[in-house]
Write an enzyme that holds these catalytic residues in place. Structure first.
Site, short mmCIF file in Angstrom:
data_model
loop_
_atom_site.label_atom_id
_atom_site.label_comp_id
_atom_site.label_asym_id
_atom_site.label_seq_id
_atom_site.Cartn_x
_atom_site.Cartn_y
_atom_site.Cartn_z
N HIS A 1 -2.22 3.72 6.22
CA HIS A 1 -3.62 2.54 6.79
C HIS A 1 -4.43 2.73 7.06
O HIS A 1 -5.60 2.53 6.33
CB HIS A 1 -3.06 2.32 8.19
CG HIS A 1 -4.34 1.11 9.09
ND1 HIS A 1 -4.34 -0.21 8.40
CD2 HIS A 1 -5.43 1.92 9.76
CE1 HIS A 1 -5.78 0.17 8.71
NE2 HIS A 1 -6.01 0.64 10.07
N ARG B 1 0.61 -1.22 -0.21
CA ARG B 1 -0.07 0.27 -0.20
C ARG B 1 0.99 1.56 -0.67
O ARG B 1 1.70 1.68 0.99
CB ARG B 1 -1.14 -0.23 1.00
CG ARG B 1 -0.85 0.73 2.44
CD ARG B 1 -1.59 0.74 3.53
NE ARG B 1 -1.24 0.09 4.90
CZ ARG B 1 -0.70 0.85 5.32
NH1 ARG B 1 -0.11 1.70 5.83
NH2 ARG B 1 -0.80 -0.34 6.98
N TYR C 1 6.63 5.40 10.49
CA TYR C 1 7.02 3.80 10.68
C TYR C 1 7.43 3.52 9.80
O TYR C 1 8.65 2.48 9.71
CB TYR C 1 5.82 2.68 11.32
CG TYR C 1 4.72 3.00 10.49
CD1 TYR C 1 4.74 2.39 9.72
CD2 TYR C 1 3.31 3.82 11.36
CE1 TYR C 1 3.35 2.53 8.80
CE2 TYR C 1 2.28 3.64 10.45
CZ TYR C 1 2.22 3.24 9.10
OH TYR C 1 1.14 2.71 8.15
#
Lengths: 333, 354
Positions: B254, B250, B263
């Site tokens: 998220h 992706r 992250y």
């Protein structure tokens, strides 16, 4: 309509009445399936499905892998796709792994799809203490399910109701938790009609007519309350004993009518007191009979402790003596 | 295990054929390209709508179009789809309406209702819970004697859940016609796959169930399409379930409530756009084959834009949510508790406006 004399009955225990109810529905509806751990050849650890796999085939009475979430999860898939699964949890205390499936899916699929999908599923589970079972086996966690929007919760206390309520639960278009009182499984026999009949969900029963105090119980606690009521009768205190039979939705009218008449109520359940269904009964009384009350409503319940190891279970479970004590306190208030 | 479960691919990132055993018609390639572009248009539009406050939190899938479109295109009319909240590229391809999908993200329950005759379950939000449903629905089809199958979508993080195991194990035991379609995009929100599992592949988990496991380049729509088709056909023949691991990526967050720079290095993610992009690789392939033309792309793009814009209009013109829908669909037959709560609340509301 058949007359009473024409209805063939059998003397059955509660657990036999459950089997009879399952057999009746397996016979009548091709889409009814029974699934769970050990329900096939073994006939269930309590023999509730005894003989059903042989009679209806192992593809309709299915032994599943040992996985409660899997049993309920696949039952949901079967239910949304045309079947009526009756899933057995071996004990209600083992239902917790399936809780997510019940809470996040079974109970709300109708709501979140505006009724496009629904889950006509029954989860059967033996529950309650008093049979010296190993730990966890005796849990009485009905309020985890009455608090769950979209679930109905049903508890018979006798063989006749067990068959009639189970058939009604299987025919219900929505998910039903069907709690089976283990201690009452083989306690006594009733005349149970061989033919199909239903006991309406959402309706309790008045077991004894009385004037002074209403005693409200369900499942295993009905027999315990019955003993207390008999003792009270001997002492001249007239009790009206209600067996709620369905814990969601409660039979509001039955409770209201009785407490309006007696002005006193004692609620008995073996689940922990805090957050128990007794509070919902209290809430009905508060709304429907507040001005009729002559004494505070009291509860005789399990303690807010984990269900103890069985060496202490008789201390934990409500007894006729504790119920008698509560009734006396109420009538002498 | 990476050797036992090699990543199957038909086209590499540059659009070169790496496996010539398939018949790649211009029609199929253009069809899949058009579907992926449609999904991407919906996705990008939705991110923009969220930024403008016109819909709620949104879970983007940009980069995963090949996985979703390729797998959904391999299904038949009556099959069952059990998606997650990041699979609206798949549900769209399988026949969900764009307006309905957008309504879901606008906080509307109507977004869960599939078009009549389409077996599309509402997105599962609790992770992996839909896998046992797919198994159960497939068991139902098997009992009915049809050749319909179920497909369950789930991510890499879902394989850590107990329901992953239970769904696959039940399907294996009951030989249910299910395709377990995993999109391994490398991250469960922020947790990389190395922290999620110690196994090198997800496909290898199939061994535990004596089930076929396939690893496929999830950014190669043709590989995904053909491998899913094989699994679907196998299930239709009564030969049981398959676990497919589509290795994908992706590009974005998220959800729109997440900041991926906390992250991971988003520069790496951006660089992938030129290397592994599902649409770009198909364009490159078409160019090499000599059937890509800019005008066709512009036409398809314009068509997708029009469709999505129209859906946005429909979404925004949709009648207000009705509280009676909240009260009216908990049970088939009304129960007194909910009826009383509804009446009390409506009375209260009426009183307030006096």
């Amino acid at each position: 309509m058949k007359t009473a004399a024409e209805i063939k009955t059998n003397k059955l225990t509660l657990v036999q009445a459950v089997t009879d109810g399952l057999r009746t529905m397996l016979k009548e509806h091709e889409e009814v399936l029974v699934l769970g751990e050990d329900v096939g050849q073994n006939g269930g650890v309590f023999r509730a499905t005894d003989g059903l796999a042989a009679e209806f085939g192992e593809d309709r009475v299915m032994d599943t892998p040992l996985a409660e979430a899997g049993i309920v999860g696949t039952s949901i898939g079967l239910a949304i796709n045309g079947f009526r699964p009756v899933a057995e949890m071996q004990f209600l205390g083992f239902v917790y792994p399936a809780y997510e499936q019940i809470m996040t899916h079974a109970s709300r699929i109708r709501s979140r799809t505006l009724s496009r999908y629904s889950v006509p599923m029954v989860i059967r589970a033996p529950y309650g203490g008093g049979i010296r079972a190993p730990e966890i086996h005796s849990d009485s966690c009905e309020s985890l399910f009455t608090h769950m929007p979209g679930m109905k919760v049903v508890v018979p206390s006798n063989p006749y109701d067990a068959k009639g309520l189970l058939i009604a639960a299987i025919e219900d278009p929505d998910p039903v938790l069907f709690m089976e009182p283990m201690r009452s499984y083989r306690a006594f026999k009733d005349d149970v009609p061989e033919e199909k009949y239903t006991v309406e969900l959402g309706k309790g029963a008045k077991l004894t007519e009385g004037e002074d105090v209403t005693v409200i119980a369900w499942g295993n606690m009905v027999a315990t309350a019955q003993k207390a009521v008999e003792k009270m009768e001997a002492e001249g205190i007239s009790c009206e004993l209600l067996d709620l039979r369905t814990l969601y939705p409660l039979d509001k009218d039955l409770i209201a009518e009785s407490v309006q008449k007696t002005g006193r109520a004692v609620i008995v359940h073996e689940a922990p007191e805090t957050g128990g269904v007794g509070n919902d009964v209290l809430s009905v009384i508060n709304e429907e009979a507040f001005l009729y009350l002559r004494a505070p409503v009291s509860k005789v319940a399990g303690f807010d402790t984990p269900f103890p190891f069985f060496s202490l279970e008789e201390e934990y479970l409500p007894t006729p003596e504790r119920i008698v004590h509560a009734i006396k306190k109420s009538v002498t208030f | 295990m990476e050797k036992e479960f090699p990543i199957r691919q038909v086209l590499d990132g540059e659009g070169n054929i790496t496996d010539d055993s398939y018949d790649l018609s211009e029609e199929l390639v253009k069809d899949l390209y058009g579907k992926m572009l449609r999904a991407r248009t919906l996705d990008k539009k939705s991110v923009n709508l969220q930024r403008q406050g016109r819909i709620g939190t949104y879970a983007p899938f940009e980069g995963q179009e090949a996985s979703q479109v390729g797998s959904a295109s391999a299904l038949g009319e009556g099959d069952w789809m059990f998606p997650t909240y990041r699979d609206h590229g798949a549900t769209l391809t399988f026949g969900h309406s764009v307006t309905t999908i957008m309504l879901y993200w606008k906080g509307r329950v109507e977004g869960c209702v599939p078009p009549e005759g389409k077996n599309i379950f509402p997105p599962a939000v609790p992770i992996a819970t839909q896998l046992p449903h797919a198994t159960g629905a497939a068991m139902a089809e098997k009992r009915k004697g049809t050749d319909r199958v179920s497909i369950a979508y789930f991510g890499d993080g879902a394989t850590s859940e107990g329901d992953f195991h239970e769904g696959l194990n039940f399907a294996s035991v009951f030989k249910a016609p299910v395709v377990f379609f995993n999109q391994n995009n490398g991250y469960a929100i922020s947790v990389p796959i190395e922290k999620q599992m110690n196994s090198k592949t997800i496909a290898q988990k199939s061994l535990a169930y004596d089930m076929d496991g396939v690893r496929v380049d999830g950014n190669d729509v043709l590989a995904v399409y053909f491998e899913t088709k094989k699994a679907v056909e196998k299930a239709r023949r009564g030969e049981g379930p398959t676990l497919i691991e589509a290795v994908t990526w992706r590009y974005g967050a998220h959800t729109t409530a997440d900041d991926p720079t906390k992250y991971r290095d988003q520069q790496v993610s951006e660089e992938k756009r030129n290397k592994i992009d599902p649409l770009l690789r198909l364009e490159r392939y078409m160019e090499k084959q000599g059937f890509f033309d800019e005008q066709w792309k512009q036409d398809v793009t314009a068509q997708c834009d029009r469709e999505i814009e129209q859906a946005v209009e429909e979404m925004e013109a949709f009648p207000d949510a009705d509280i009676n829908d909240m009260f009216g669909h908990v049970f088939k037959e009304p129960v007194w508790t909910i009826e009383k709560q509804r009446e009390d609340y409506l009375t209260f509301k009426r009183g307030e406006t006096v």
